[in-house]
Write a protein that holds these residues in place. Structure first.
Motif, PDB file in Angstrom:
ATOM      1  N   CYS A  45       0.808  -1.226   0.000  1.00  0.00           N
ATOM      2  CA  CYS A  45       0.000   0.000   0.000  1.00  0.00           C
ATOM      3  C   CYS A  45       0.835   1.267   0.000  1.00  0.00           C
ATOM      4  N   GLY A  48      -0.486   4.778   1.170  1.00  0.00           N
ATOM      5  CA  GLY A  48      -1.937   4.690   1.301  1.00  0.00           C
ATOM      6  C   GLY A  48      -2.737   5.412   0.239  1.00  0.00           C
ATOM      7  N   THR A  51      -5.407   2.964  -0.709  1.00  0.00           N
ATOM      8  CA  THR A  51      -6.154   2.553   0.488  1.00  0.00           C
ATOM      9  C   THR A  51      -7.166   3.612   0.890  1.00  0.00           C
ATOM     10  N   GLY A  63      -4.400  -1.517   4.861  1.00  0.00           N
ATOM     11  CA  GLY A  63      -3.198  -1.393   4.051  1.00  0.00           C
ATOM     12  C   GLY A  63      -2.061  -2.212   4.636  1.00  0.00           C
ATOM     13  N   ALA A  74       1.600   6.975   5.756  1.00  0.00           N
ATOM     14  CA  ALA A  74       0.213   6.678   5.399  1.00  0.00           C
ATOM     15  C   ALA A  74      -0.727   6.973   6.565  1.00  0.00           C
ATOM     16  N   SER A  78      -3.702   9.766   6.593  1.00  0.00           N
ATOM     17  CA  SER A  78      -5.075   9.318   6.849  1.00  0.00           C
ATOM     18  C   SER A  78      -5.700  10.090   8.005  1.00  0.00           C
ATOM     19  N   TYR A  87      -3.299   0.141   9.263  1.00  0.00           N
ATOM     20  CA  TYR A  87      -2.154  -0.184   8.424  1.00  0.00           C
ATOM     21  C   TYR A  87      -1.319  -1.230   9.146  1.00  0.00           C
TER      22      TYR A  87
END
Length: 264
Positions: A45, A48, A51, A63, A74, A78, A87
């Motif tokens: 991923c 991300g 994702t 992910g 990531a 997010s 993750y």
């Protein structure tokens, strides 16, 4: 096949590899691939990019990536988008995910880095019966002036511009995918439901293009100092050709394979 640690360039990767086109999801929807309410494992991923878009489309996505640096980036991105996405540190060959739990596995710009035989075994383990595997790749087209100037510069600097990962070993491709992959997917029990490519454009300033170049696998083995010096020199080349405030429209493509376990 050498493994490239993109975690060394997590910031550049996050900023310059965020170009997942909306047309990808529109095209999947037209092919009856919908993510709402589905459990999706996004393998390799990175930061991300895919994702998060899966979650925006109401998927229950996780992910998975081996790079702690990329996963941390990531997670931060997010959170900034108010997304609560799990993750997990793991590989496509050993995800650490529960078996027979996922409706789909997605792979964007990463299949060529996997041990494909082991990855397919693991994907079959985590997918529900008749689950889907979606493999996608993106890239910029080489026959453009900006790309040609950049590649000429890198070659003069002694950078080897060979295909990434297992693509370097392939002699023949279909829509950019090595022909070997199709046989491997079929032998692993994944039938090819569809294969197609989408064109799209990405716009870059000089600085944004430099970050895109910094994220290329060709440069991953350079030290931070070597990479920065290379990019400073490339900046001078770009400014000599285009000026300091240039904007570049760069044609890209996205190739997608939709596979389904047990499909014939």
């Amino acid at each position: 096949m050498g493994i490239v640690d993109f975690g060394n360039r997590a910031s550049e990767y996050a900023r310059s590899r965020n170009d997942v086109p909306n047309s990808l999801f529109d095209s999947l929807h037209l092919r009856n691939i919908n993510f709402a309410g589905k459990k999706v494992a996004d393998l390799g991923c990175g930061t991300g990019a895919l994702t998060m878009r899966l979650v925006f489309r109401k998927a229950e996505a996780v992910g998975v990536d081996p790079s702690e640096n990329l996963l941390q980036k990531a997670a931060r991105i997010s959170r900034d988008k108010y997304l609560d996405i799990p993750y997990r540190k793991g590989t496509a060959e050993n995800t650490g995910l529960e078996g027979a739990e996922y409706d789909m596995a997605t792979v964007l710009r990463a299949w060529h880095w996997f041990d494909r035989e082991e990855a397919l075994r693991e994907i079959r383990r985590i997918l529900k019966p008749k689950g889907h595997l979606i493999v996608a790749d993106t890239g910029f087209k080489a026959d453009q002036r900006l790309v040609e100037i950049t590649f000429d510069f890198l070659k003069k600097e002694g950078i080897e511009l060979k295909p990434a990962g297992s693509k370097a070993d392939s002699k023949q491709r279909i829509n950019g995918f090595p022909v070997e992959w199709f046989r491997e997917w079929e032998e692993a029990g994944f039938g090819l439901r569809d294969l197609y490519a989408l064109p799209y454009d990405v716009h870059f300033t000089n600085e944004e293009w430099l970050e895109r170049v910094a994220s290329l696998s060709y440069l991953a083995d350079l030290s931070k100092e070597e990479g920065e010096e290379l990019l400073r020199s490339l900046r001078e080349v770009l400014e000599a050709h285009y000026g300091t405030n240039a904007s570049h429209g760069v044609a890209h493509f996205c190739t997608i394979a939709i596979l389904q376990e047990g499909f014939r």
